[in-house]
Structures are given as C-alpha cells and as structure tokens.
Design a protein around this motif. Structure first.
Motif, PDB file in Angstrom:
ATOM      1  N   GLY A  26       0.818  -1.210   0.000  1.00 59.99           N
ATOM      2  CA  GLY A  26       0.000   0.000   0.000  1.00 59.99           C
ATOM      3  C   GLY A  26       0.848   1.255   0.000  1.00 59.99           C
ATOM      4  O   GLY A  26       2.023   1.242   0.369  1.00 59.99           O
ATOM      5  N   ASN A  27       0.240   2.344  -0.430  1.00 54.42           N
ATOM      6  CA  ASN A  27       0.877   3.659  -0.373  1.00 54.42           C
ATOM      7  C   ASN A  27       2.198   3.738  -1.123  1.00 54.42           C
ATOM      8  O   ASN A  27       3.181   4.287  -0.625  1.00 54.42           O
ATOM      9  CB  ASN A  27       1.095   4.087   1.082  1.00 54.42           C
ATOM     10  N   ILE A  28       2.234   3.136  -2.324  1.00 55.77           N
ATOM     11  CA  ILE A  28       3.395   3.337  -3.190  1.00 55.77           C
ATOM     12  C   ILE A  28       3.327   4.766  -3.715  1.00 55.77           C
ATOM     13  O   ILE A  28       2.405   5.129  -4.447  1.00 55.77           O
ATOM     14  CB  ILE A  28       3.397   2.337  -4.357  1.00 55.77           C
ATOM     15  N   ILE A  29       4.264   5.594  -3.314  1.00 55.36           N
ATOM     16  CA  ILE A  29       4.291   6.998  -3.740  1.00 55.36           C
ATOM     17  C   ILE A  29       5.221   7.111  -4.938  1.00 55.36           C
ATOM     18  O   ILE A  29       6.408   6.784  -4.846  1.00 55.36           O
ATOM     19  CB  ILE A  29       4.755   7.911  -2.593  1.00 55.36           C
ATOM     20  N   ILE A  30       4.677   7.563  -6.065  1.00 51.62           N
ATOM     21  CA  ILE A  30       5.455   7.580  -7.294  1.00 51.62           C
ATOM     22  C   ILE A  30       6.272   8.863  -7.425  1.00 51.62           C
ATOM     23  O   ILE A  30       7.484   8.838  -7.551  1.00 51.62           O
ATOM     24  CB  ILE A  30       4.525   7.395  -8.513  1.00 51.62           C
ATOM     25  N   THR A  31       5.600  10.007  -7.419  1.00 57.55           N
ATOM     26  CA  THR A  31       6.325  11.268  -7.576  1.00 57.55           C
ATOM     27  C   THR A  31       5.977  12.276  -6.498  1.00 57.55           C
ATOM     28  O   THR A  31       6.839  12.980  -6.001  1.00 57.55           O
ATOM     29  CB  THR A  31       6.020  11.905  -8.948  1.00 57.55           C
ATOM     30  N   HIS A  99      -0.653   9.271 -14.605  1.00 56.58           N
ATOM     31  CA  HIS A  99      -0.099   8.561 -13.451  1.00 56.58           C
ATOM     32  C   HIS A  99       0.331   7.144 -13.820  1.00 56.58           C
ATOM     33  O   HIS A  99       1.254   6.595 -13.214  1.00 56.58           O
ATOM     34  CB  HIS A  99      -1.119   8.546 -12.316  1.00 56.58           C
ATOM     35  N   MET A 100      -0.324   6.539 -14.814  1.00 54.35           N
ATOM     36  CA  MET A 100       0.141   5.247 -15.319  1.00 54.35           C
ATOM     37  C   MET A 100       1.560   5.364 -15.846  1.00 54.35           C
ATOM     38  O   MET A 100       2.400   4.496 -15.592  1.00 54.35           O
ATOM     39  CB  MET A 100      -0.780   4.761 -16.441  1.00 54.35           C
ATOM     40  N   GLY A 101       1.820   6.435 -16.596  1.00 50.53           N
ATOM     41  CA  GLY A 101       3.165   6.654 -17.118  1.00 50.53           C
ATOM     42  C   GLY A 101       4.181   6.800 -16.009  1.00 50.53           C
ATOM     43  O   GLY A 101       5.278   6.233 -16.069  1.00 50.53           O
ATOM     44  N   GLU A 102       3.819   7.555 -14.977  1.00 49.43           N
ATOM     45  CA  GLU A 102       4.727   7.736 -13.837  1.00 49.43           C
ATOM     46  C   GLU A 102       4.943   6.417 -13.107  1.00 49.43           C
ATOM     47  O   GLU A 102       6.070   6.101 -12.676  1.00 49.43           O
ATOM     48  CB  GLU A 102       4.144   8.791 -12.897  1.00 49.43           C
ATOM     49  N   PHE A 103       3.881   5.625 -12.994  1.00 48.25           N
ATOM     50  CA  PHE A 103       4.017   4.316 -12.357  1.00 48.25           C
ATOM     51  C   PHE A 103       4.941   3.410 -13.158  1.00 48.25           C
ATOM     52  O   PHE A 103       5.815   2.733 -12.599  1.00 48.25           O
ATOM     53  CB  PHE A 103       2.654   3.645 -12.188  1.00 48.25           C
ATOM     54  N   LEU A 104       4.773   3.368 -14.484  1.00 52.56           N
ATOM     55  CA  LEU A 104       5.596   2.490 -15.314  1.00 52.56           C
ATOM     56  C   LEU A 104       7.070   2.898 -15.276  1.00 52.56           C
ATOM     57  O   LEU A 104       7.953   2.036 -15.282  1.00 52.56           O
ATOM     58  CB  LEU A 104       5.067   2.484 -16.746  1.00 52.56           C
ATOM     59  N   GLU A 105       7.338   4.196 -15.240  1.00 50.79           N
ATOM     60  CA  GLU A 105       8.723   4.651 -15.105  1.00 50.79           C
ATOM     61  C   GLU A 105       9.319   4.147 -13.797  1.00 50.79           C
ATOM     62  O   GLU A 105      10.466   3.683 -13.758  1.00 50.79           O
ATOM     63  CB  GLU A 105       8.784   6.175 -15.156  1.00 50.79           C
ATOM     64  N   TRP A 106       8.544   4.255 -12.716  1.00 57.20           N
ATOM     65  CA  TRP A 106       9.010   3.750 -11.419  1.00 57.20           C
ATOM     66  C   TRP A 106       9.202   2.237 -11.463  1.00 57.20           C
ATOM     67  O   TRP A 106      10.206   1.711 -10.970  1.00 57.20           O
ATOM     68  CB  TRP A 106       7.996   4.116 -10.326  1.00 57.20           C
ATOM     69  N   HIS A 144      -9.870   2.569 -21.563  1.00 53.92           N
ATOM     70  CA  HIS A 144      -9.832   3.970 -22.009  1.00 53.92           C
ATOM     71  C   HIS A 144      -8.546   4.642 -21.526  1.00 53.92           C
ATOM     72  O   HIS A 144      -7.868   5.332 -22.293  1.00 53.92           O
ATOM     73  CB  HIS A 144     -11.059   4.706 -21.481  1.00 53.92           C
ATOM     74  N   SER A 145      -8.195   4.425 -20.264  1.00 57.65           N
ATOM     75  CA  SER A 145      -6.971   5.017 -19.708  1.00 57.65           C
ATOM     76  C   SER A 145      -5.736   4.450 -20.383  1.00 57.65           C
ATOM     77  O   SER A 145      -4.782   5.183 -20.671  1.00 57.65           O
ATOM     78  CB  SER A 145      -6.907   4.775 -18.196  1.00 57.65           C
ATOM     79  N   LEU A 146      -5.738   3.139 -20.646  1.00 58.74           N
ATOM     80  CA  LEU A 146      -4.603   2.531 -21.348  1.00 58.74           C
ATOM     81  C   LEU A 146      -4.472   3.117 -22.749  1.00 58.74           C
ATOM     82  O   LEU A 146      -3.365   3.431 -23.204  1.00 58.74           O
ATOM     83  CB  LEU A 146      -4.784   1.014 -21.417  1.00 58.74           C
ATOM     84  N   GLY A 147      -5.591   3.289 -23.435  1.00 54.78           N
ATOM     85  CA  GLY A 147      -5.555   3.872 -24.764  1.00 54.78           C
ATOM     86  C   GLY A 147      -5.013   5.292 -24.755  1.00 54.78           C
ATOM     87  O   GLY A 147      -4.239   5.681 -25.639  1.00 54.78           O
ATOM     88  N   GLN A 148      -5.397   6.084 -23.750  1.00 57.09           N
ATOM     89  CA  GLN A 148      -4.876   7.448 -23.625  1.00 57.09           C
ATOM     90  C   GLN A 148      -3.361   7.435 -23.485  1.00 57.09           C
ATOM     91  O   GLN A 148      -2.656   8.236 -24.108  1.00 57.09           O
ATOM     92  CB  GLN A 148      -5.511   8.145 -22.425  1.00 57.09           C
TER      93      GLN A 148
END
Length: 328
Positions: A26-31, A99-106, A144-148
């Motif tokens: 829980g509480n994985i803080i990305i940026t 935020h998906m992009g930020e998560f994937l970078e992490w 939808h979010s994945l497509g964005q």
C-alpha cells in the motif's frame, strides 16, 4: 486422431501450475505524496525468470485486484507475475493515463521498482520479474486510460490484453470522449487480445444501460487496433462475471450475469486466465502451440466461445511488423 494428438500437445503445458504467493503493497508513492497506488502482487514462488503483467482493473483501478482473486491467482499459477494497480486516492479519470506513465517509469527502475520489491520479499527472492517481457491487462473502462497512455507512447509495454474493454467515460455515451474512431487506426501497433462476454451488451433493465454497449466496447477496439489482434467472445457470461463473491453478486445490480445450470463461474475465470497466459507465451516466445490456443480457443477451454483475428501482415514464424508495440 491427429487433431486430437495436436490438441493434447497444446493443452498439456497449461497443467503445469506451481505454488503462488500474494502480497499487498500500500501507499506506493510515485512522484508526489498525493499520487499513490496500492499494489497487489500475485507471483509464482518457484525460482526462475517470469514475464510480468501489469493489471489495471475495472473503473480505471477503483476496483482492486483482490476482487478478481480466482482469475489473477490462476494467471500466477500459469507462471506469469501479475502486478495489480489500485487507486487509493481520488484521481480524476483524465489523469489516470498520466499517473500510469509515472508508475511504469518507477516500475522499471532496477533499484526502486518491481524488481526491488521482489528482492526484498523473502518468499520470492529467487523469483525474477522479466521486465523486458512486460504486458498490460485491463478490465472494462480501464481500457480507455490505457488507450490514452498508448496514444502518446508504448513506454515499456510490449503487448496488451483487454477484458470487456469499454471506450468513453459513461455507458450512455453522452460524454463524447473516445480514444477509438474506427476504422481510423490508433497511432500504435501492438499485439492485442480482447476477451469479451456474450452478455456485455445486455442491460439489467429497460431504463438501465448495458455495462458495455456495443457501440463503445469490444468490437470498436478490435476495428481500431492494427497490430496482430485477436477477439475471443466467451458467449454465456456477463461483463462482471470474472469478479469473486460477494462482489460478483453485488455487480448483478448493474451488469447482466450468466444464469442457469450452464454457468460455471470458477471455470470461466480459469479459462480467461488460460487465454491470457497463452497469448503472453505465444507473443513473447513465438510459441506456435500457444498461438493455436488463441486462434482456436473452442478446442482448448471449456467455456463456449466465438472468435476472430487479424494478423495485419504479421507472421509469427518469420517475423514482420507488429511484433511488439511500436508507435507511429
């Protein structure tokens, strides 16, 4: 007899299921402190190198992966690491892709991402996530979010799997916010598996929209994707029949579910997991036996299905465009 022999050769590897482990982070803080995710990780425990599947569940992560425990555990039992993302704070839908992009970078960072989580977890220390073989799985409107996200970049994603994908942000289609505009192709080519349900388009009442109306779901995505694309419809089931109880029962207020003696919900979830892991092996390993399952699912899984596919010029024996995700 020859066909039966071939089918046995294909199905046999699917029975090699090993022990699994589930843990929550829980509480994985990305940026920033206000951008947080809960992670639910389902993993084999046998030492080895395994492909990784990131899972954004229904309602763009508002529904946690633990609501799908039977299905995601079956994926891990078939030797794929699944990392489920859940929102634990109020993120507006249009911000999810950022935020998906930020998560994937992490996630890809060797000293701070998914590999680090496995190195620190004593029960899976010798289980190695192969982040070079990373796919992305969605359910419902999470597509939808994945497509964005993928309209801008493939990032580290090599292939995508969409269960009952819905485009737009409301089932009535009042808000015209769509990623897909078939037959215009999306600006990326990637191997894609779409798993739909026969009751996706059936509403629970006359004044209630279906959970996945035909005009904004499933085939709309199929006609917009121009990599090797497969659509498998599991005909007897509904939009939320892959949820576990008691969440599945609650979902019947909104989504039409399978009814009667033909409904084998546990088997349906295992069949979905089999299609998902077979697709992953077919693409990453160019395994023609696993590709056979995706091209001919009626001979392998127990649920009733219909299907179609379009390679869009790709040949898995000799190579060609669309092998992994590429961006126009």
């Amino acid at each position: 007899m020859f066909v039966t022999f071939i089918i046995l050769l294909v199905v046999l590897p699917l029975s090699w299921a090993g022990p699994t482990n589930h843990w929550s982070v829980g509480n994985i803080i990305i940026t920033k402190p206000d951008i947080r995710f809960r992670l639910d990780i389902y993993s084999p425990t046998t030492p080895g190198l395994y492909p990784v599947l990131i899972y954004l569940p229904g309602l763009a992560g508002l529904v946690p992966s633990t609501f799908y425990t039977t299905m995601v555990t079956a994926i891990a039992e078939q030797n794929v690491i699944l990392v489920g993302i859940s929102k634990i704070e109020n993120i507006k839908p249009e911000k999810i892709s950022v935020h998906m992009g930020e998560f994937l970078e992490w996630a890809m960072k060797p000293n701070d991402g998914i590999a680090h989580l496995f190195a620190e977890h004593k029960q899976v220390k010798q289980v190695l996530p192969n982040l070079e073989r990373l796919g992305f799985l969605t359910h419902s409107s999470a597509a939808h979010s994945l497509g964005q996200y993928m309209n801008t970049t493939c990032g580290p994603i090599k292939l995508i799997i969409m269960m009952n994908p819905v485009d737009g942000i409301d089932p009535f289609g009042i808000v015209q916010d769509f990623i897909t505009h078939p037959p215009t192709p999306l600006p990326f080519r990637t191997p894609a598996l779409i798993i739909s349900a026969g009751l996706d388009n059936v509403s629970v009442g006359q004044k209630t929209p279906a959970c996945a109306p035909n005009n904004i779901s499933n085939d709309r995505w199929y006609r917009s994707l121009y990599g090797p694309t497969f659509l498998i419809n599991i005909t007897d089931y509904g939009h939320a029949d892959n949820l576990d109880e008691p969440f599945h029962e609650a979902s019947k207020l909104m989504c039409t579910a399978c009814k009667g003696s033909l409904c084998q919900f546990r088997q349906y979830k295992i069949d979905e997991a089999t299609l998902i892991t077979s697709f992953i092996r077919a693409i990453f390993e160019r395994d023609l036996r696993q590709l056979y399952i995706i091209k001919n699912p009626q001979f392998t899984i127990q649920s009733h299905v219909s299907n179609k596919y379009d390679f869009h010029g790709y040949d898995y024996q000799y190579g060609g465009p669309g092998g992994f995700c590429t961006h126009d």
